[in-house]
Design a protein around this motif. Structure first.
Motif, PDB file in Angstrom:
ATOM      1  N   ALA A 195      15.226  14.944 -29.283  1.00  0.00           N
ATOM      2  CA  ALA A 195      15.156  15.844 -28.123  1.00  0.00           C
ATOM      3  C   ALA A 195      13.781  15.742 -27.470  1.00  0.00           C
ATOM      4  CB  ALA A 195      15.431  17.282 -28.559  1.00  0.00           C
ATOM      5  N   LEU A 196      12.741  15.668 -28.301  1.00  0.00           N
ATOM      6  CA  LEU A 196      11.395  15.516 -27.744  1.00  0.00           C
ATOM      7  C   LEU A 196      11.264  14.195 -27.005  1.00  0.00           C
ATOM      8  CD1 LEU A 196       9.213  16.881 -30.672  1.00  0.00           C
ATOM      9  CD2 LEU A 196       9.570  17.949 -28.460  1.00  0.00           C
ATOM     10  N   VAL A 197      11.865  13.123 -27.577  1.00  0.00           N
ATOM     11  CA  VAL A 197      11.787  11.820 -26.917  1.00  0.00           C
ATOM     12  C   VAL A 197      12.472  11.889 -25.554  1.00  0.00           C
ATOM     13  CG1 VAL A 197      12.448   9.401 -27.053  1.00  0.00           C
ATOM     14  CG2 VAL A 197      11.629  10.569 -29.078  1.00  0.00           C
ATOM     15  N   VAL A 198      13.603  12.581 -25.483  1.00  0.00           N
ATOM     16  CA  VAL A 198      14.297  12.733 -24.188  1.00  0.00           C
ATOM     17  C   VAL A 198      13.377  13.417 -23.182  1.00  0.00           C
ATOM     18  CG1 VAL A 198      16.186  13.924 -23.015  1.00  0.00           C
ATOM     19  CG2 VAL A 198      16.619  12.749 -25.162  1.00  0.00           C
ATOM     20  N   ARG A 199      12.724  14.489 -23.625  1.00  0.00           N
ATOM     21  CA  ARG A 199      11.796  15.203 -22.723  1.00  0.00           C
ATOM     22  C   ARG A 199      10.643  14.292 -22.309  1.00  0.00           C
ATOM     23  NH1 ARG A 199      10.564  20.669 -23.544  1.00  0.00           N
ATOM     24  NH2 ARG A 199       8.758  20.214 -22.232  1.00  0.00           N
ATOM     25  N   ILE A 200      10.121  13.515 -23.258  1.00  0.00           N
ATOM     26  CA  ILE A 200       9.021  12.592 -22.935  1.00  0.00           C
ATOM     27  C   ILE A 200       9.490  11.581 -21.904  1.00  0.00           C
ATOM     28  CG2 ILE A 200       7.582  10.734 -23.872  1.00  0.00           C
ATOM     29  CD1 ILE A 200       7.412  12.352 -26.464  1.00  0.00           C
ATOM     30  N   HIS A 201      10.716  11.064 -22.089  1.00  0.00           N
ATOM     31  CA  HIS A 201      11.244  10.087 -21.145  1.00  0.00           C
ATOM     32  C   HIS A 201      11.409  10.705 -19.764  1.00  0.00           C
ATOM     33  CE1 HIS A 201      14.350   7.377 -19.356  1.00  0.00           C
ATOM     34  NE2 HIS A 201      13.473   6.507 -19.795  1.00  0.00           N
ATOM     35  N   GLU A 202      11.826  11.971 -19.724  1.00  0.00           N
ATOM     36  CA  GLU A 202      11.987  12.645 -18.428  1.00  0.00           C
ATOM     37  C   GLU A 202      10.657  12.756 -17.691  1.00  0.00           C
ATOM     38  OE1 GLU A 202      13.770  16.398 -19.167  1.00  0.00           O
ATOM     39  OE2 GLU A 202      15.768  15.557 -19.470  1.00  0.00           O
ATOM     40  N   THR A 203       9.590  13.090 -18.432  1.00  0.00           N
ATOM     41  CA  THR A 203       8.319  13.341 -17.743  1.00  0.00           C
ATOM     42  C   THR A 203       7.518  12.069 -17.510  1.00  0.00           C
ATOM     43  OG1 THR A 203       7.508  13.967 -19.914  1.00  0.00           O
ATOM     44  CG2 THR A 203       7.915  15.740 -18.362  1.00  0.00           C
ATOM     45  N   TYR A 204       7.599  11.103 -18.443  1.00  0.00           N
ATOM     46  CA  TYR A 204       6.774   9.908 -18.303  1.00  0.00           C
ATOM     47  C   TYR A 204       7.559   8.700 -17.813  1.00  0.00           C
ATOM     48  CZ  TYR A 204       3.001  12.206 -20.898  1.00  0.00           C
ATOM     49  OH  TYR A 204       2.008  13.050 -21.311  1.00  0.00           O
ATOM     50  N   GLY A 205       8.895   8.737 -17.934  1.00  0.00           N
ATOM     51  CA  GLY A 205       9.696   7.591 -17.557  1.00  0.00           C
ATOM     52  C   GLY A 205       9.546   6.429 -18.513  1.00  0.00           C
ATOM     53  N   SER A 206       9.060   6.704 -19.720  1.00  0.00           N
ATOM     54  CA  SER A 206       8.869   5.630 -20.699  1.00  0.00           C
ATOM     55  C   SER A 206       8.882   6.222 -22.100  1.00  0.00           C
ATOM     56  CB  SER A 206       7.531   4.936 -20.457  1.00  0.00           C
ATOM     57  OG  SER A 206       7.232   4.091 -21.547  1.00  0.00           O
ATOM     58  N   ILE A 207       9.257   5.397 -23.085  1.00  0.00           N
ATOM     59  CA  ILE A 207       9.162   5.860 -24.470  1.00  0.00           C
ATOM     60  C   ILE A 207       8.288   4.908 -25.279  1.00  0.00           C
ATOM     61  CG2 ILE A 207      11.297   7.188 -24.563  1.00  0.00           C
ATOM     62  CD1 ILE A 207      12.575   4.714 -25.893  1.00  0.00           C
ATOM     63  N   GLU A 208       7.456   4.117 -24.577  1.00  0.00           N
ATOM     64  CA  GLU A 208       6.506   3.248 -25.269  1.00  0.00           C
ATOM     65  C   GLU A 208       5.167   3.976 -25.327  1.00  0.00           C
ATOM     66  OE1 GLU A 208       6.871   0.350 -26.755  1.00  0.00           O
ATOM     67  OE2 GLU A 208       9.008   0.229 -26.276  1.00  0.00           O
ATOM     68  N   GLU A 209       4.620   4.073 -26.555  1.00  0.00           N
ATOM     69  CA  GLU A 209       3.392   4.842 -26.730  1.00  0.00           C
ATOM     70  C   GLU A 209       2.260   4.356 -25.810  1.00  0.00           C
ATOM     71  OE1 GLU A 209       2.110   4.847 -30.752  1.00  0.00           O
ATOM     72  OE2 GLU A 209       2.164   7.016 -30.895  1.00  0.00           O
ATOM     73  N   ASP A 210       2.108   3.011 -25.713  1.00  0.00           N
ATOM     74  CA  ASP A 210       1.004   2.469 -24.906  1.00  0.00           C
ATOM     75  C   ASP A 210       1.122   2.904 -23.451  1.00  0.00           C
ATOM     76  OD1 ASP A 210       0.341   1.301 -27.216  1.00  0.00           O
ATOM     77  OD2 ASP A 210       1.082  -0.689 -26.716  1.00  0.00           O
ATOM     78  N   ASP A 211       2.352   2.769 -22.914  1.00  0.00           N
ATOM     79  CA  ASP A 211       2.614   3.200 -21.535  1.00  0.00           C
ATOM     80  C   ASP A 211       2.186   4.643 -21.306  1.00  0.00           C
ATOM     81  OD1 ASP A 211       3.598   0.912 -20.670  1.00  0.00           O
ATOM     82  OD2 ASP A 211       5.674   1.577 -20.356  1.00  0.00           O
ATOM     83  N   ILE A 212       2.610   5.498 -22.240  1.00  0.00           N
ATOM     84  CA  ILE A 212       2.389   6.934 -22.067  1.00  0.00           C
ATOM     85  C   ILE A 212       0.899   7.249 -22.084  1.00  0.00           C
ATOM     86  CG2 ILE A 212       2.801   9.180 -23.116  1.00  0.00           C
ATOM     87  CD1 ILE A 212       5.449   7.925 -24.181  1.00  0.00           C
ATOM     88  N   HIS A 213       0.180   6.631 -23.056  1.00  0.00           N
ATOM     89  CA  HIS A 213      -1.258   6.890 -23.127  1.00  0.00           C
ATOM     90  C   HIS A 213      -1.955   6.391 -21.875  1.00  0.00           C
ATOM     91  CE1 HIS A 213      -1.258   8.694 -26.969  1.00  0.00           C
ATOM     92  NE2 HIS A 213      -0.743   7.650 -27.588  1.00  0.00           N
ATOM     93  N   GLN A 214      -1.479   5.236 -21.372  1.00  0.00           N
ATOM     94  CA  GLN A 214      -2.064   4.688 -20.151  1.00  0.00           C
ATOM     95  C   GLN A 214      -1.885   5.677 -18.987  1.00  0.00           C
ATOM     96  OE1 GLN A 214      -0.416   0.884 -19.363  1.00  0.00           O
ATOM     97  NE2 GLN A 214      -2.387  -0.036 -18.902  1.00  0.00           N
ATOM     98  N   GLN A 215      -0.676   6.214 -18.885  1.00  0.00           N
ATOM     99  CA  GLN A 215      -0.408   7.165 -17.794  1.00  0.00           C
ATOM    100  C   GLN A 215      -1.305   8.391 -17.898  1.00  0.00           C
ATOM    101  OE1 GLN A 215       3.607   8.300 -16.885  1.00  0.00           O
ATOM    102  NE2 GLN A 215       4.402   6.333 -17.564  1.00  0.00           N
ATOM    103  N   ASP A 216      -1.511   8.862 -19.161  1.00  0.00           N
ATOM    104  CA  ASP A 216      -2.336  10.057 -19.339  1.00  0.00           C
ATOM    105  C   ASP A 216      -3.792   9.782 -18.984  1.00  0.00           C
ATOM    106  OD1 ASP A 216      -0.662  12.076 -19.938  1.00  0.00           O
ATOM    107  OD2 ASP A 216      -0.619  11.680 -22.086  1.00  0.00           O
ATOM    108  N   GLU A 217      -4.233   8.557 -19.322  1.00  0.00           N
ATOM    109  CA  GLU A 217      -5.631   8.240 -19.030  1.00  0.00           C
ATOM    110  C   GLU A 217      -5.872   8.098 -17.536  1.00  0.00           C
ATOM    111  OE1 GLU A 217      -6.642   4.839 -21.432  1.00  0.00           O
ATOM    112  OE2 GLU A 217      -6.217   6.034 -23.220  1.00  0.00           O
ATOM    113  N   GLN A 218      -4.870   7.592 -16.826  1.00  0.00           N
ATOM    114  CA  GLN A 218      -5.035   7.398 -15.390  1.00  0.00           C
ATOM    115  C   GLN A 218      -5.183   8.732 -14.656  1.00  0.00           C
ATOM    116  OE1 GLN A 218      -1.720   5.001 -14.420  1.00  0.00           O
ATOM    117  NE2 GLN A 218      -2.758   3.085 -14.936  1.00  0.00           N
ATOM    118  N   GLN A 219      -4.597   9.783 -15.265  1.00  0.00           N
ATOM    119  CA  GLN A 219      -4.629  11.085 -14.591  1.00  0.00           C
ATOM    120  C   GLN A 219      -6.025  11.616 -14.372  1.00  0.00           C
ATOM    121  OE1 GLN A 219      -2.172  14.050 -16.354  1.00  0.00           O
ATOM    122  NE2 GLN A 219      -0.923  14.137 -14.546  1.00  0.00           N
TER     123      GLN A 219
END
Lengths: 495, 117
Positions: free
Chosen positions: B93-117
């Protein structure tokens, strides 16, 4: 009625949880039921503590099945103390929660939120009160699952990722605990903690039991965020809703520390843990690193909530340090710090919750100039901050004093010096917040804000006041902590 | 031959290490959950297999039978499996929520998006 108090301690919150979930459409009523539940739980915890304050032990056979076959609830000075901490924090945080949760959680999920909160509460209480090893595992998972849901409800999108990371690490921790319990069962054929303690000496000199000890110690260390296994904690505390951070920071790691103490002292015994396996020599370096490094990281944080989260890791280090002295005084200082840190950190996170309520966030830039507009909130932050540093006349000082004494008694001069030095680091990072709030001008685009509402301020000041009260009038917590140490050591000490 | 005779423990150890490795090494959030499941399953198999007794039968009272497998670990693991199911559901369920907000379930992608913010 009173003979069923141990069962009620857990059952009240456990049965109220689904009820509150059904009240999801009536958020006000859901809050009310949760409030009453938490107060009832607190009342039960107080009654249990009073009953065992003379050093007696309450045994309760769940469902009338005699231990070791049935599950036994066993209350002594140690876990009554932990139950009181959980009960107190949940009872104070609930009045605080109404306004804070209304603002941070979507209205259609408030009932579900409180339901998860009650489950987390019941799980933590269950861990503390049960005397069955497998039951500890189950309650760990109940509280953990509910905590994951609570943390994921944070407004920041990183909350979900933080919750996910906590889930992965938490599950590894509890599975290690489960494997360790399996090793104990295979060797002794029992799961009851008291029974385990009685049967372990026969088989203690086996590799299986040493492996069991390692699995259990590492598994619980993950849950209690012992450095360097603390990586889940800063994110989880930073992005969780305010009220969840208050509750978890004050209770979750404390309960895990209690479980570690219970296994080390009651089940495996002092002799096995500290003499044969020299546990102190593992714990002390980790505790010292765990105090110094997270404290230094905290100094460089820009977000007040994250700063306090790192300080929580450091404070866990103090508690573990007390245990690693392997003396009655060190143990008592650790148990005392469970309480003093719980009220101090809860008060600090509540003050942060007030700031979040008005300012929308607590980065240092946003907090700048807040003291002028929110004087009472910041005053509470400063007072509780002094207790965190360990200034005389606060609760934090009392534990630092006993920790120092315990260190000097064992002749650990460098450790004592380090204790004082790290208090200075704490002063540095608390000063960063104070400097921003009191001496910097508010940002240009600052919203016009007023003081936080009384519904938030009163609970904040209740706990802030408690840090002063228990700093000046310290007999009660010291007495209870001595009683708890007696219960863990199994023999009354001459204090 | 004792080493081979204890083959159930070897299976447990191998499964545990496979699961643990996946949790640590994989960057994909769903695969991490799969690894966690394998890791937990190894603990379950450990408990279940230690209940076995040579010549023992299922723990049901039968005339003329004296050797039974120990039912307690089975019951414990029944509970642990339920916990495991809840954890998997929660994690996914958490992964689904992560996918909804980040559009990805790859850890590297997600961290990259957070750093860009």
């Amino acid at each position: 009625m009173t003979e069923h108090l141990p069962a009620l301690q857990v059952v009240i919150a456990l049965t109220a949880a689904p009820l509150v979930m059904l009240l999801n459409r009536l958020p006000r009523l859901a809050w009310g039921v949760t409030l009453v539940t938490c107060w009832a739980t607190f009342a039960v915890a107080v009654m249990l503590l009073l009953q065992v304050s003379d050093g007696s032990v309450i045994r309760y056979e769940m469902g009338g099945w005699a231990p070791p076959w049935g599950i036994e609830y066993r209350v002594d000075g140690a876990n009554a103390w932990v139950l009181l901490i959980i009960g107190l924090v949940s009872a104070v945080v609930m009045p605080f929660a109404r306004r804070s949760v209304d603002q941070e959680i979507p209205a259609d999920r408030i009932g579900l939120f409180y339901s998860a909160f009650l489950l987390a509460n019941a799980g933590l209480l269950g861990i503390a009160i049960t005397a069955d090893a497998f039951n500890i595992f189950v309650f760990f998972e109940i509280s953990a699952l509910a905590s994951y849901a609570l943390i994921a409800m944070g407004r920041d999108r990183r909350a979900v990722l933080a919750s996910y990371q906590y889930l992965i690490m938490g599950t590894i921790g509890t599975t290690f605990l489960l494997i360790g319990i399996g090793f104990l069962y295979i060797m002794t054929g029992t799961l009851n903690l008291g029974d385990l303690a009685a049967r372990l000496p026969e088989v203690t000199d086996t590799r299986t039991i040493r492996a069991a000890f390692a699995f259990i110690a590492v598994g619980i260390s993950l849950k209690l965020a012992l450095f360097p296994l603390h990586l889940w904690l800063p994110n989880a505390y930073s992005y969780a809703p305010s009220m969840v951070t208050v509750f978890l920071s004050a209770t979750a790691t404390k309960v895990a520390i209690y479980v570690l103490l219970r296994f080390v002292y009651t089940v495996f015994g002092f002799e096995f843990s500290f003499v044969e396996l020299s546990m102190a020599w593992v714990l002390m370096p980790l505790a010292l690193l765990g105090i110094v490094i997270p404290s230094l990281i905290a100094v460089f944080q820009d977000d007040v909530k994250r700063l306090l989260a790192y300080s929580s890791v450091a404070q866990v280090g103090y508690m573990i340090l007390g245990i690693s002295f392997a003396s009655a005084l060190g143990l008592m200082a650790s148990v005392l710090h469970l309480f003093n840190h719980a009220i101090t950190k809860a008060a600090l996170f509540m003050a942060v919750g007030c700031l979040v309520y008005r300012l929308g966030g607590v980065s240092l830039a946003r907090v700048a100039g807040a003291a002028e507009r929110m004087p009472w909130t910041m005053a509470a932050f400063v007072v509780a901050g002094l207790s965190l540093i360990g200034v005389p006349l606060t609760a934090g000082f009392v534990t630092k004093w006993y920790l120092l004494q315990a260190a000097l008694m064992e002749g650990f001069w460098p450790v004592a010096a380090l204790l004082l030095a790290t208090s200075l680091i704490a002063a540095v990072y608390m000063w960063k917040v104070v400097e921003a709030a009191y001496f910097r001008a508010p940002p240009e685009d600052a919203r016009e804000v007023r003081e936080a509402p009384l519904a938030l301020l009163v609970p904040t000041w209740v706990l802030t006041g408690a840090t002063i009260v228990f700093g000046v009038w310290a007999q009660f917590p010291i007495g209870a902590a001595r009683n708890a140490a007696d219960a863990l050591l199994g023999v009354p000490q001459s204090w | 031959m004792t080493l081979l005779g204890l083959y159930n423990y070897w299976i447990v150890v191998v499964l545990m290490m496979i699961g643990f490795y996946i949790v640590i090494a994989q960057g994909n959030l769903v695969k991490k959950i799969v690894g966690l499941n394998i890791f937990q399953t190894s603990a379950f198999i450990f408990f279940i297999s230690l209940a076995w007794r040579e010549g023992g039968t299922a723990p049901i009272a039968l005339p003329g039978v004296t050797e039974y497998a120990n039912p307690l670990p089975h019951v414990l693991i029944l509970t642990a499996i339920v916990v495991g199911v809840a954890l998997t559901a929660m994690g996914l369920a958490l992964v689904v929520r992560i996918h909804e907000t980040y559009g990805s379930i790859e850890e590297d992608d997600i961290h990259q998006q957070d750093e860009q913010q």
